[in-house]
Enzyme design. Structure first.
Site, PDB file in Angstrom:
ATOM      1  N   ILE A   2     -16.923  54.367 -10.887  1.00 31.54           N
ATOM      2  CA  ILE A   2     -15.726  53.956 -11.626  1.00 31.54           C
ATOM      3  C   ILE A   2     -14.970  55.173 -12.133  1.00 31.54           C
ATOM      4  O   ILE A   2     -13.732  55.251 -12.040  1.00 31.54           O
ATOM      5  CB  ILE A   2     -16.107  53.010 -12.778  1.00 31.54           C
ATOM      6  CG1 ILE A   2     -16.711  51.713 -12.222  1.00 31.54           C
ATOM      7  CG2 ILE A   2     -14.902  52.701 -13.655  1.00 31.54           C
ATOM      8  CD1 ILE A   2     -17.278  50.784 -13.272  1.00 31.54           C
TER       9      ILE A   2
ATOM     10  N   GLU B 149     -21.660  41.599 -28.950  1.00 32.10           N
ATOM     11  CA  GLU B 149     -20.688  40.712 -28.306  1.00 32.10           C
ATOM     12  C   GLU B 149     -21.217  39.283 -28.293  1.00 32.10           C
ATOM     13  O   GLU B 149     -22.434  39.098 -28.156  1.00 32.10           O
ATOM     14  CB  GLU B 149     -20.405  41.192 -26.873  1.00 32.10           C
ATOM     15  CG  GLU B 149     -19.733  42.553 -26.820  1.00 32.10           C
ATOM     16  CD  GLU B 149     -19.381  42.995 -25.396  1.00 32.10           C
ATOM     17  OE1 GLU B 149     -19.669  42.224 -24.447  1.00 32.10           O
ATOM     18  OE2 GLU B 149     -18.821  44.083 -25.229  1.00 32.10           O
TER      19      GLU B 149
ATOM     20  N   HIS C  58     -14.006  42.214 -23.301  1.00 29.23           N
ATOM     21  CA  HIS C  58     -14.828  42.553 -22.132  1.00 29.23           C
ATOM     22  C   HIS C  58     -14.170  42.036 -20.852  1.00 29.23           C
ATOM     23  O   HIS C  58     -14.760  41.263 -20.083  1.00 29.23           O
ATOM     24  CB  HIS C  58     -16.238  41.980 -22.275  1.00 29.23           C
ATOM     25  CG  HIS C  58     -17.265  42.779 -21.533  1.00 29.23           C
ATOM     26  ND1 HIS C  58     -18.522  43.020 -22.024  1.00 29.23           N
ATOM     27  CD2 HIS C  58     -17.223  43.417 -20.331  1.00 29.23           C
ATOM     28  CE1 HIS C  58     -19.210  43.749 -21.168  1.00 29.23           C
ATOM     29  NE2 HIS C  58     -18.444  43.999 -20.122  1.00 29.23           N
ATOM     30  N   LEU C  59     -12.948  42.532 -20.609  1.00 33.99           N
ATOM     31  CA  LEU C  59     -12.160  42.085 -19.469  1.00 33.99           C
ATOM     32  C   LEU C  59     -12.249  43.012 -18.270  1.00 33.99           C
ATOM     33  O   LEU C  59     -11.529  42.828 -17.289  1.00 33.99           O
ATOM     34  CB  LEU C  59     -10.682  41.960 -19.882  1.00 33.99           C
ATOM     35  CG  LEU C  59     -10.339  40.966 -20.988  1.00 33.99           C
ATOM     36  CD1 LEU C  59      -8.842  40.994 -21.265  1.00 33.99           C
ATOM     37  CD2 LEU C  59     -10.778  39.565 -20.601  1.00 33.99           C
ATOM     38  N   GLY C  60     -13.129  44.019 -18.328  1.00 35.43           N
ATOM     39  CA  GLY C  60     -13.172  45.014 -17.262  1.00 35.43           C
ATOM     40  C   GLY C  60     -13.269  44.432 -15.867  1.00 35.43           C
ATOM     41  O   GLY C  60     -12.659  44.946 -14.930  1.00 35.43           O
ATOM     42  N   ALA C  61     -14.016  43.358 -15.709  1.00 31.50           N
ATOM     43  CA  ALA C  61     -14.199  42.756 -14.380  1.00 31.50           C
ATOM     44  C   ALA C  61     -13.336  41.515 -14.175  1.00 31.50           C
ATOM     45  O   ALA C  61     -13.496  40.817 -13.175  1.00 31.50           O
ATOM     46  CB  ALA C  61     -15.659  42.394 -14.184  1.00 31.50           C
TER      47      ALA C  61
END
Length: 527
Positions: free
Chosen positions: A153, A262, A280-283
């Site tokens: 990443i 979380e 937690h929107l990374g994916a």
């Protein structure tokens, strides 16, 4: 021939079910089941495809009388009891790279949000205030981006940042100078990065080495006005110290997609000026959700129909004939790799796997993969025996495989050597009774030890009274010793101690051990 039967128990892209059917599997899509309901039906299935909602617990696995593979569409497998699955012979797979681009793009998006104060400007404008002079942003062009972690990443973030005409510096113990040149980044130490970076993004797993890597002390070392983004793991930043740094103005802005706890429905950082938070929107993009669903379906179907193993967390790529002979060797190899990984720091440009005696008659590729998995897993929680060789190559590591057919002191031996800034360092192990892994040499010192559970490693001067002092220290702190393994170069010279303990040694006790007379180095190890 009966077709393998797969249960998709979490919502996934419908094309995943289509792939299963096309590859010769029956598939049921039954989502939203309670643990008791899942337990009642899981015995019918050969494969279980999940995301994050389904919890593959010991109880579920015990009820899965026919289950052969669990596939997690995504990276994290916290919702799978891997030891329980392994004990029952169930392969656990994930899709470690399906979310990489999406997570990298989210980090870039948060950098833009901080640079131009987009969330605050949006709220103000929609409230009818039109505060044009209030929101003075900064350009990203020409600024220095500091990457903490330059793996899959991080390398994508670096590529996008270079496209924005930013300068990129990177701190990553596994980043070789050659790989840094290929990426177009400058490899630096952490203190240099903190001193120079206008923006900092984190792209490393949460390990004992990276926990609070942006501590209060390290945040104080950052350039005044720095902006910080974390889309990796909660716990990499001291959140209380970050709030203080935001309040004081030393940190100009921070954006977190991940938190220590979380879901983070309440948090001291919420409401802090110049702070941006996402859940937690990374994916969370359509493309990523499709990618991981399709990948897990392809991997599981290949295993169930053809026996192929890809991205397995608890099983290497092996043929049925090789597996029984290789299993104890791979266990030894992974432990040796983990030991070297825990005891060495800095860039490792080369790692050598040397087999002697009976081990030379075996397929060395799974042994090498096991060494690399143990070595790299110290830094990345998505490493497995399948992707470890790829990750080593990506990090610019040269991997050497050497065979010596003659027997030495042992009928079979595996030696793992790494090239470090201090020279070549190696560990070696053998199998007792052809099945029990044992360490027999550590950095040139003969020492016999079983590598298992929590352990304590000490380098000290060989002198009378040391064993008593360390035993007393552990006893006074309620730490029970399992085994005590000693070795030394010569009488009165450098000695090493490897002791297994019943529970992990706290940092405070490690600090006390460091202060004992003659002690040179103390570390906690885990296997």
């Amino acid at each position: 021939m009966t077709k393998p039967k797969v249960l998709i128990s979490d919502k996934m892209d419908p094309n995943a079910a289509a792939i299963f059917r096309m590859r010769g599997c029956e598939v049921d899509e039954i989502t939203g089941k309670t643990p008791e309901e899942l337990k009642a039906i899981i015995g019918q299935y050969d494969g279980l495809a999940i995301r994050s909602s389904t919890k593959a617990t010991q109880e579920i696995i015990d009820a899965a009388t026919n289950l052969k593979v669990i596939g997690r569409a995504g990276i994290g497998v916290d919702n799978v009891d891997i030891p329980a699955a392994s004990a029952k012979g169930i392969v656990v797979m994930n899709t470690p790279f399906g979310n990489s681009i999406t997570t990298a793009e989210h980090a870039i998006a948060l950098m833009f949000a901080l640079a131009r104060q987009l969330p605050e400007a949006d709220l103000s404008t929609q409230a009818g205030k039109w505060e044009k002079n209030r929101f003075m942003g900064v350009e990203m062009t020409g600024k220095t981006l500091g990457l903490i972690g330059a793996g899959n990443i991080g390398s994508i973030v670096a590529d996008r940042a270079l496209g924005l005409r930013m300068k990129v510096v990177a701190f990553d113990p596994f980043l070789s100078p050659e790989r840094a040149v290929d990426m177009g980044v400058e490899k630096v130490e952490l203190d240099q990065l903190l001193d120079r970076a206008d923006f900092i993004t984190l792209h490393t797993p949460l390990t004992d080495q990276t926990r609070n890597i942006l501590s209060k002390e390290n945040l104080a070392k950052t350039k005044k006005g720095v902006r910080i983004v974390n889309c990796a793991r909660g716990g990499l930043i001291d959140e209380a110290a970050l709030k203080d740094a935001l309040d004081s103005g030393h940190v100009a802005g921070a954006a977190l997609d991940v938190f220590v706890t979380e879901p983070a429905k309440e948090h001291p950082l919420f409401g802090t000026p110049n702070f941006v938070a996402t859940p937690h929107l990374g994916a969370s993009t359509n493309e990523a959700q499709v990618n991981v669903a399709l990948q897990v379906a392809e991997q599981m179907a290949d295993y169930l129909v053809n026996g192929g193993v890809t991205n397995a967390l608890n099983m290497p790529s092996l043929s049925a004939e090789e597996a029984p002979k290789l299993k104890p060797y791979m266990a030894l190899a992974e432990k040796l790799g983990s030991l070297v990984g825990q005891l060495t720091t800095g860039s490792i440009p080369r790692i050598s796997i040397h087999t002697e005696g009976a081990a030379t008659e075996l397929n060395i590729k799974p042994i090498t993969a096991a060494v690399l998995a143990g070595f790299l897993r110290v830094q990345s929680d998505s490493v497995n025996m399948v992707n470890a060789p790829f990750l080593a190559k990506e990090r610019g590591m040269e991997v050497r495989e050497i065979k010596t057919e003659r027997e030495g002191d042992y009928h079979t031996l595996i030696r793992v050597s790494v090239k470090t800034e201090d020279g070549e360092r190696s560990v070696a192990g053998t199998l007792f009774n052809n099945s029990e892994p044992r360490l027999v040499q550590l950095f040139g010192i003969k020492v016999e030890a079983e590598l298992a559970g929590p352990m304590m490693y000490i380098v000290n001067e060989d002198a009378p009274g040391f064993i008593g002092r360390i035993g007393t220290l552990l006893g006074e702190n309620g730490i029970n010793i399992g085994t005590f393994n000693l070795g030394r170069r010569e009488a009165g010279g450098e000695a090493v101690l490897l002791t297994s303990v019943d529970s992990a040694v706290p940092a405070a006790v490690l600090d006390q051990a460091c202060k004992l007379p003659g002690v040179k180095r103390v570390m906690a190890l885990a296997f």
